[in-house]
Design a protein around this motif. Structure first.
Motif: not given
Ligand code: SF4
Ligand code: SF4
Ligand code: SF4
Lengths: 520, 353
Positions: A172-175, A177-178, A291-293, B230-232, B324, B328, B331, B349, B353
């Motif tokens: 996911q996009n901010n996994v 950062g989370a 966000f943190t990639n 969307y994706c990371g 996620s 930031n 969170n 969280n 994944v």
């Protein structure tokens, strides 16, 4: 991706899951890099691979042990690297010896020629990089799978030099950062342990409260407690576990059992059905933040339009907290980041004014620190500089096919949709080109079951059943069927199993046993 | 390169590194050079002949995008001769181009329009045959107006060189040459990824994003740079906003991670923002359904119920799941809320994944 000469893609389908990272990999291949792909599915990359290791789901460790064994038997290992940079090599050698080609062929279903060729290509490459994805981590042995990959890289010394190493692609996009910012039961923001009195003290002073020194419950554990009637209140911020968690029925029972459930989201989801209060969320276009990639780059998210519900999540948390007697007040998310910078050393130098042009990669401890470039290459390092080999055994998936449930269900993503699909299904065009779930089934299996392309079929597991249309395709190998979890009317996760990686808690999304019947 | 080499551009010395083209060195030094077929994401092509420069000692002007810089070169980027040649190139292009700027989707964001204006190129200098091909909207995302195509090959090159989708190529010969799919089949998921990279590369109005057509052109929108939800991977792009609505996503060619490249989700997955299904007000469970509530009512209820549960059963019985998908900052606040207002460490969280 600077001049990689061999790329080993393992349990990752970046063309679908990480399309832009796949562009770098494609560039490397176009520039002549050799390609090894370990994947049960015949992906875009698998079709173009020099060697495709079409392994059975759940046989990652057997596969990697087998490859290492071939390397050692042929003397293809990097002896100098092993001697100077690693420990525990003899134990590893003894373990992988148990994985001769006969056994590995049997466990993985991959022919020996391919195994030998993969071993040769990877070990003999000047610079080889391994890229792995959720096909490695979303197994009950996920952590061990990743260790097995590290074993391979270490045996060959394919680490610590440009264009080598191991890179993990997450979902996911901010996994990132989370994880960084502390919604984790055992660590405060910045991976600072709640058990460490000094670190706890720092937060206690800043936050003005006493913090418990005992780790809290993981999300799975909270849900388990709910089911037992032992857990009373949950606030779920922007997640849809009733749809996206494995063994979703189990999750739904838990959410039905908890006394008070608050869910904040953009849309009604499977999870909001169970809520006592639903709070409307603001989309990424409606709020400021960061966000943190996956390469740890902290980047700005900017408010472009007015929040539909009138306020964003950060304001909502502040108001709830204040009403509960713990006042929180910020004029702007940049003030939250300033507070983070004061408490989280890896984010210590971050402030919004520094993120205007380009993001910054953490660790960035101070205001004058430029950040740390890692460029998607997560290197294996341990204090003292010696990496330890981990002898590992094949365990297989928690649930394997049998007479009653003879097929393996692999779940994953497609490029066009995202997670529970609540956003992409509501985007014009995307909904049109991929309107519904299609389960990919191999032509031989389809013929045996008398299923034609587009037919409805019933897929059932020990936990539930659903109806879905078939897509007959050789992307699935015989014995496997592939589904995504992007559609709310096809809740794939009622099928997936409750097995989890005991270390990370990640569910075994990638493999469970199912039965398939034609519905015509 | 052992010692930094230099070339002279318009009388000024400029350093360069080995392997750079003259175009790259010039642009790096802030010297503008007109181009239409060049795209930083692509290999040099040398097709449009607008980037020509004069090099001392070389009789004919050379394309700067394909000529490597060599130490000691003396380069001139503007001269009456270059202007004349460039203007001719543009007027030849315009001879087979519809006079449609007033209605064109790309106006304000069109390389041809910009350069025609800058060089004072006229439409009627080379009267001749013009394409009269129908506009094609045979898929949900991409509109193709072949009459506006200048056959620069950027779309076909990005599709093949970068995306490696192989969807489109230059078909036909001579005057008829144009980019198209095999057998002019409509783009569908069978032959195309719908990444819109071709649209982002097109310098004219030949390829445009269907969903944004008619909703506002470059001059009508505010562009807000942001990071994909969307994706990371963390791609950056511009949300194009008009009247408080996102009407389009456009590439940020300077983005550190993706350099203007995007996938279908990043480029076309934005309509959910304004979708009628969005939850607009807090909702409180009542019987089998939910009723609308004000923020004040809902948040007071949430706070008092959590407070009551904590008082009765202890903070260990209350927790939060973070996401996620949130920022930031959110969170962090979730983590802080559970540890302060609630008083437990029950925060996680969801699926990791
Ligand atoms: S959308 Fe992408 S894949 Fe399709 S033609 Fe354009 S560049 Fe090629
Ligand atoms: S469609 Fe656009 S990008 Fe493609 S060749 Fe024509 S003008 Fe160039
Ligand atoms: S544009 Fe596509 S690849 Fe880039 S971050 Fe968004 S979803 Fe990921």
């Amino acid at each position: 991706m600077p001049d990689i000469d061999t790329l080993f893609l393992f349990g990752s389908n970046p063309n679908e899951g990480h399309p832009i990272i796949s562009l770098y990999l494609k560039e490397a291949i176009a520039n002549g890099a050799r390609l090894i792909v370990g994947d049960p599915r015949k992906t875009w990359m698998a079709k173009r691979a020099d060697v495709w290791l079409n392994l059975k789901p759940g046989s990652n460790i057997a596969m990697l042990n087998g490859i290492i064994n071939v390397i050692l038997e042929n003397g293809w290992e990097n002896k100098a690297f092993i001697a100077s940079r690693t420990e525990g090599f003899d134990e590893l050698r003894a373990k992988v010896k148990e994985y001769d080609l006969d056994r590995v062929e049997r466990l993985t279903g991959v022919g020996r020629d391919r195994i030998i060729e993969a071993a040769r290509l990877y070990s003999q490459a000047d610079k080889a990089m391994i890229v792995y994805g959720l096909g490695v981590t979303e197994h009950r042995t996920g952590t061990e799978n990743a260790m097995a990959i590290a074993n391979l890289a270490l045996v060959c010394g394919q680490i610590g030099r440009p264009a080598t190493g191991i890179m993990a692609l997450r979902g996911q996009n901010n996994v990132q950062g989370a994880s960084d910012l502390g919604p984790l039961p055992a660590t405060l923001p910045g991976y600072q342990s709640v058990a460490d009195a000094a670190l706890r003290g720092k937060f206690e002073k800043a936050w003005g409260v006493k913090i418990q020194d005992k780790p809290g419950l993981k999300s799975v554990e909270m849900l388990d407690e709910c089911r037992r009637g032992n857990f009373k209140g949950i606030f779920i911020l922007g997640e849809d576990p009733a749809h996206t968690d494995a063994d979703a029925k189990h999750v739904q029972e838990a959410l039905a059992a908890v006394d008070f459930l608050v869910v904040q989201d953009l849309f009604h989801t499977e999870t909001t059905r169970f809520a006592d209060v639903i709070l409307p969320g603001a989309s990424f276009a409606e709020k400021d933040g960061t966000f943190t990639n996956g390469e740890r780059r902290i980047q700005r998210v900017r408010r472009a339009v007015t929040p539909v519900p009138g306020m964003a999540e950060w304001e909502v948390i502040c108001r709830i907290s204040t009403l509960m007697g713990y006042p929180m007040a910020y004029n702007h998310p940049s003030e939250i980041m300033d507070e983070i910078a004061g408490l989280v050393p890896i984010y210590g130098g971050i402030s919004y004014d520094r993120l205007e042009e380009k993001g910054i990669q953490w660790p960035c401890p101070t205001k004058d620190h430029p950040g740390t470039t890692t460029l998607y290459t997560d290197l294996f390092s341990r204090p003292g500089g010696l990496a330890t080999f981990m002898p590992l055994d094949h365990q297989g998936s928690g649930e394997v096919p049998d007479e009653q449930y003879p097929y393996v269900l692999i779940t994953g993503r497609i490029r066009e949709h995202y997670n529970n699909g609540s956003m992409t299904r509501r985007s014009a065009g995307i909904a049109e080109v991929v309107p519904e779930e299609l389960a990919e089934i191999n032509p031989a299996d389809a013929a045996a079951l008398q299923i034609n392309d587009g037919d409805w079929m019933r897929v059932s597991s020990r936990r539930g059943e659903l109806k879905v249309r078939a897509k007959v395709s050789d992307r699935s190998q015989a014995g496997n069927v592939f589904m995504t979890f992007h559609h709310q009317d096809t809740l794939t996760n009622i099928l997936t199993s409750g097995f989890r990686d005991p270390i990370t808690g990640t569910p075994e999304y990638k493999s469970c046993a199912v039965r398939i019947e034609a519905l015509g | 390169m052992t010692s930094p080499a230099t070339i002279v551009i318009n009388g000024k010395e400029v350093q360069f590194t080995g392997g750079q083209t003259i175009l790259e060195v010039c642009r790096g030094a802030g010297v503008p050079i007109p181009t239409l077929c060049h795209d930083n994401r692509l290999k040099p092509y040398g097709g449009c002949r607008l980037c020509i420069v004069e090099i001392k000692g070389v009789p004919r002007p050379l394309a700067s995008c394909t000529t490597p810089a060599e130490a000691g070169m003396e380069v001139t980027t503007e001269s009456p001769r270059l202007t004349r040649l460039r203007k001719t190139v543009l007027e030849l292009l315009l001879s087979n181009h519809p006079n449609d700027c007033m209605c064109c989707e790309a106006a304000g964001n069109c390389g041809l329009q910009t350069l025609a204006y800058r060089f004072g190129a006229r439409l009627d200098r080379f009267p001749g045959e013009q394409w009269q091909l129908p506009i094609r909207q045979d898929n949900p995302f991409i509109t193709y107006e072949p009459n506006k195509c200048i056959v620069c090959g950027r779309c076909t090159r990005i599709c093949n060189e970068v995306v490696m989708a192989g969807t489109i190529s230059l078909v036909n010969r001579g005057f008829e040459v144009m980019p198209d799919t095999a057998f002019a089949k409509p783009r569908s998921l069978d032959n195309c990824e719908f990444c819109g990279q071709c649209v982002s590369a097109c310098p004219t109005g030949a390829l445009t994003d269907t969903k944004g057509r008619g909703l506002g052109r470059a001059g009508d929108v505010t562009k807000v740079k942001t990071t994909c939800t969307y994706c990371g991977t963390g791609c950056n792009f511009f949300l194009n906003v008009r009247n408080d609505r996102v009407i389009r996503v456009t590439s940020d060619l300077n983005a550190p991670v993706n350099h203007g490249n995007l996938c279908i989700k990043g480029r076309y997955g934005y309509d959910f923002i304004h979708h009628p299904d969005r939850i607009r007000t807090p909702l409180i469970k009542e019987g089998d359904g939910f009723r609308e509530a004000s923020w004040d009512e809902a948040l007071t209820l949430v706070a008092s119920r959590f407070k009551a549960l904590i008082d009765e059963f202890g903070p260990e019985k209350v927790g939060g799941f973070s996401s996620s998908r949130c920022t930031n900052e959110e969170n962090y606040l979730m983590s802080k809320w559970v540890r302060t207002a609630v008083g437990s460490n029950n925060v996680d969280n969801c699926a990791r994944v």
